[in-house]
Write a protein that holds these residues in place. Sequence first.
Motif, PDB file in Angstrom:
ATOM      1  N   PHE A   1       0.822  -1.211   0.000  1.00  0.00           N
ATOM      2  CA  PHE A   1       0.000   0.000   0.000  1.00  0.00           C
ATOM      3  C   PHE A   1       0.860   1.267   0.000  1.00  0.00           C
ATOM      4  N   LEU A   2       1.837   1.333   0.892  1.00  0.00           N
ATOM      5  CA  LEU A   2       2.673   2.529   1.015  1.00  0.00           C
ATOM      6  C   LEU A   2       3.550   2.736  -0.216  1.00  0.00           C
ATOM      7  N   TYR A   3       4.064   1.658  -0.785  1.00  0.00           N
ATOM      8  CA  TYR A   3       4.888   1.746  -1.997  1.00  0.00           C
ATOM      9  C   TYR A   3       4.090   2.362  -3.143  1.00  0.00           C
ATOM     10  N   GLU A   4       2.832   1.959  -3.252  1.00  0.00           N
ATOM     11  CA  GLU A   4       1.978   2.454  -4.331  1.00  0.00           C
ATOM     12  C   GLU A   4       1.512   3.889  -4.072  1.00  0.00           C
ATOM     13  N   ARG A   5       1.195   4.186  -2.825  1.00  0.00           N
ATOM     14  CA  ARG A   5       0.600   5.486  -2.508  1.00  0.00           C
ATOM     15  C   ARG A   5       1.628   6.610  -2.449  1.00  0.00           C
ATOM     16  N   TYR A   6       2.863   6.308  -2.038  1.00  0.00           N
ATOM     17  CA  TYR A   6       3.886   7.346  -1.870  1.00  0.00           C
ATOM     18  C   TYR A   6       5.103   7.044  -2.747  1.00  0.00           C
ATOM     19  N   PRO A   7       4.989   7.284  -4.057  1.00  0.00           N
ATOM     20  CA  PRO A   7       6.064   6.908  -4.986  1.00  0.00           C
ATOM     21  C   PRO A   7       7.369   7.666  -4.784  1.00  0.00           C
ATOM     22  N   SER A   8       7.322   8.819  -4.118  1.00  0.00           N
ATOM     23  CA  SER A   8       8.548   9.608  -3.950  1.00  0.00           C
ATOM     24  C   SER A   8       9.251   9.345  -2.614  1.00  0.00           C
ATOM     25  N   LYS A   9       8.616   8.554  -1.737  1.00  0.00           N
ATOM     26  CA  LYS A   9       9.215   8.281  -0.429  1.00  0.00           C
ATOM     27  C   LYS A   9      10.340   7.254  -0.550  1.00  0.00           C
ATOM     28  N   LYS A  10      11.401   7.486   0.219  1.00  0.00           N
ATOM     29  CA  LYS A  10      12.530   6.558   0.212  1.00  0.00           C
ATOM     30  C   LYS A  10      12.256   5.377   1.139  1.00  0.00           C
ATOM     31  N   GLU A  11      13.100   4.344   1.000  1.00  0.00           N
ATOM     32  CA  GLU A  11      12.909   3.098   1.754  1.00  0.00           C
ATOM     33  C   GLU A  11      12.831   3.337   3.260  1.00  0.00           C
ATOM     34  N   GLY A  12      13.722   4.172   3.775  1.00  0.00           N
ATOM     35  CA  GLY A  12      13.731   4.440   5.212  1.00  0.00           C
ATOM     36  C   GLY A  12      12.455   5.110   5.689  1.00  0.00           C
TER      37      GLY A  12
ATOM     38  N   LYS B   1      -1.787  18.231  -4.154  1.00  0.00           N
ATOM     39  CA  LYS B   1      -1.466  18.526  -5.556  1.00  0.00           C
ATOM     40  C   LYS B   1      -0.138  17.870  -5.943  1.00  0.00           C
ATOM     41  N   SER B   2       0.855  17.975  -5.063  1.00  0.00           N
ATOM     42  CA  SER B   2       2.158  17.362  -5.340  1.00  0.00           C
ATOM     43  C   SER B   2       2.049  15.840  -5.363  1.00  0.00           C
ATOM     44  N   MET B   3       1.288  15.288  -4.398  1.00  0.00           N
ATOM     45  CA  MET B   3       1.118  13.841  -4.332  1.00  0.00           C
ATOM     46  C   MET B   3       0.413  13.321  -5.579  1.00  0.00           C
ATOM     47  N   LEU B   4      -0.600  14.077  -6.041  1.00  0.00           N
ATOM     48  CA  LEU B   4      -1.335  13.683  -7.239  1.00  0.00           C
ATOM     49  C   LEU B   4      -0.443  13.777  -8.474  1.00  0.00           C
ATOM     50  N   GLN B   5       0.389  14.818  -8.517  1.00  0.00           N
ATOM     51  CA  GLN B   5       1.315  14.992  -9.639  1.00  0.00           C
ATOM     52  C   GLN B   5       2.303  13.826  -9.707  1.00  0.00           C
ATOM     53  N   GLU B   6       2.831  13.426  -8.553  1.00  0.00           N
ATOM     54  CA  GLU B   6       3.779  12.305  -8.500  1.00  0.00           C
ATOM     55  C   GLU B   6       3.118  11.012  -8.967  1.00  0.00           C
ATOM     56  N   TRP B   7       1.876  10.805  -8.513  1.00  0.00           N
ATOM     57  CA  TRP B   7       1.162   9.576  -8.868  1.00  0.00           C
ATOM     58  C   TRP B   7       0.894   9.507 -10.371  1.00  0.00           C
ATOM     59  N   THR B   8       0.434  10.620 -10.961  1.00  0.00           N
ATOM     60  CA  THR B   8       0.119  10.621 -12.390  1.00  0.00           C
ATOM     61  C   THR B   8       1.382  10.475 -13.245  1.00  0.00           C
ATOM     62  N   GLN B   9       2.486  11.038 -12.783  1.00  0.00           N
ATOM     63  CA  GLN B   9       3.746  10.874 -13.513  1.00  0.00           C
ATOM     64  C   GLN B   9       4.180   9.415 -13.519  1.00  0.00           C
ATOM     65  N   LYS B  10       4.041   8.774 -12.355  1.00  0.00           N
ATOM     66  CA  LYS B  10       4.426   7.369 -12.250  1.00  0.00           C
ATOM     67  C   LYS B  10       3.559   6.489 -13.151  1.00  0.00           C
ATOM     68  N   LYS B  11       2.262   6.813 -13.218  1.00  0.00           N
ATOM     69  CA  LYS B  11       1.317   6.019 -14.004  1.00  0.00           C
ATOM     70  C   LYS B  11       1.251   6.460 -15.468  1.00  0.00           C
ATOM     71  N   LYS B  12       2.080   7.479 -15.815  1.00  0.00           N
ATOM     72  CA  LYS B  12       2.092   8.022 -17.179  1.00  0.00           C
ATOM     73  C   LYS B  12       0.700   8.512 -17.596  1.00  0.00           C
ATOM     74  N   LYS B  13       0.084   9.269 -16.695  1.00  0.00           N
ATOM     75  CA  LYS B  13      -1.221   9.856 -16.951  1.00  0.00           C
ATOM     76  C   LYS B  13      -1.105  11.382 -16.942  1.00  0.00           C
ATOM     77  N   ARG B  14      -2.090  12.033 -17.520  1.00  0.00           N
ATOM     78  CA  ARG B  14      -2.077  13.493 -17.616  1.00  0.00           C
ATOM     79  C   ARG B  14      -3.066  14.083 -16.614  1.00  0.00           C
ATOM     80  N   VAL B  15      -2.597  15.043 -15.814  1.00  0.00           N
ATOM     81  CA  VAL B  15      -3.467  15.707 -14.848  1.00  0.00           C
ATOM     82  C   VAL B  15      -3.658  17.163 -15.266  1.00  0.00           C
TER      83      VAL B  15
END
Length: 235
Positions: free
Chosen positions: A71-82, A169-183
């Motif tokens: 869940f966390l890996y998918e929801r927070y694509p910019s967060k590091k492992e730690g 807004k930043s979280m949504l931007q990160e998610w759409t970039q990862k999924k190759k979608k346009r926001v």
Amino acid sequence: MGLWPFQRKKDVLGDRIKKAIRASFGFTPKKIDLYKLALCHKSHSKKGAVKNNERLEFLGDAVLDLVLADFLYERYPSKKEGELTKMRARIVSRECLISIAEKLSVGKEIPVRKQFDLPRETIIGNTLEAIIGAIYYDIGYKRCMQITLQAIRNNIDMDKVLEVNSDYKSMLQEWTQKKKKRVEYRCEEVTIGEDEKKFEATVFIDEEPFGNGRAGSKKNAEKRAAKQAWSKLSM
């Protein structure tokens, strides 16, 4: 007198547990013996016996870790492992698990001898993990993940526990970039009542509307739209 061939002996405990699982987790269990075992603390079994919930607790602990990592890996694509590890640790803390277990009324079905000296709160936290192990064995990982996450979301404020950045807004931007979608945000000024001016924003993902927001400024309207869209994506 024995039972007729078409008669079945009533499983009172099984029926009670099935009803409790359905009420707390929203599904009907198939292999009820797994849940009987999950609810049997070692203080209730004979000395040296393995028929208690410790093995299922071990399994459920590992499944819960995987569910939250997924869940966390998918929801927070910019967060590091730690960071992800720390976030998961907050959710699986004893305090959180006990709170979730109590709200799910897990303790009502646990047979525990009165003289056992372990705090009951600890027992029900451990038993919640055993139940998760039973759910995984009963209906598989995919459904187990959905049910477990829903149980967590329904009983704790996950964002508050995680203390996450609320810049949707930043979280949504990160998610759409990862999924190759346009926001895209589309905003217009609207009149409320006779003379009150507001901005109404709609956020689109690949041309599909995902969230709306209204505020006194364009910036805040877009933030609210992003928050609503993020909530939908997180369901």
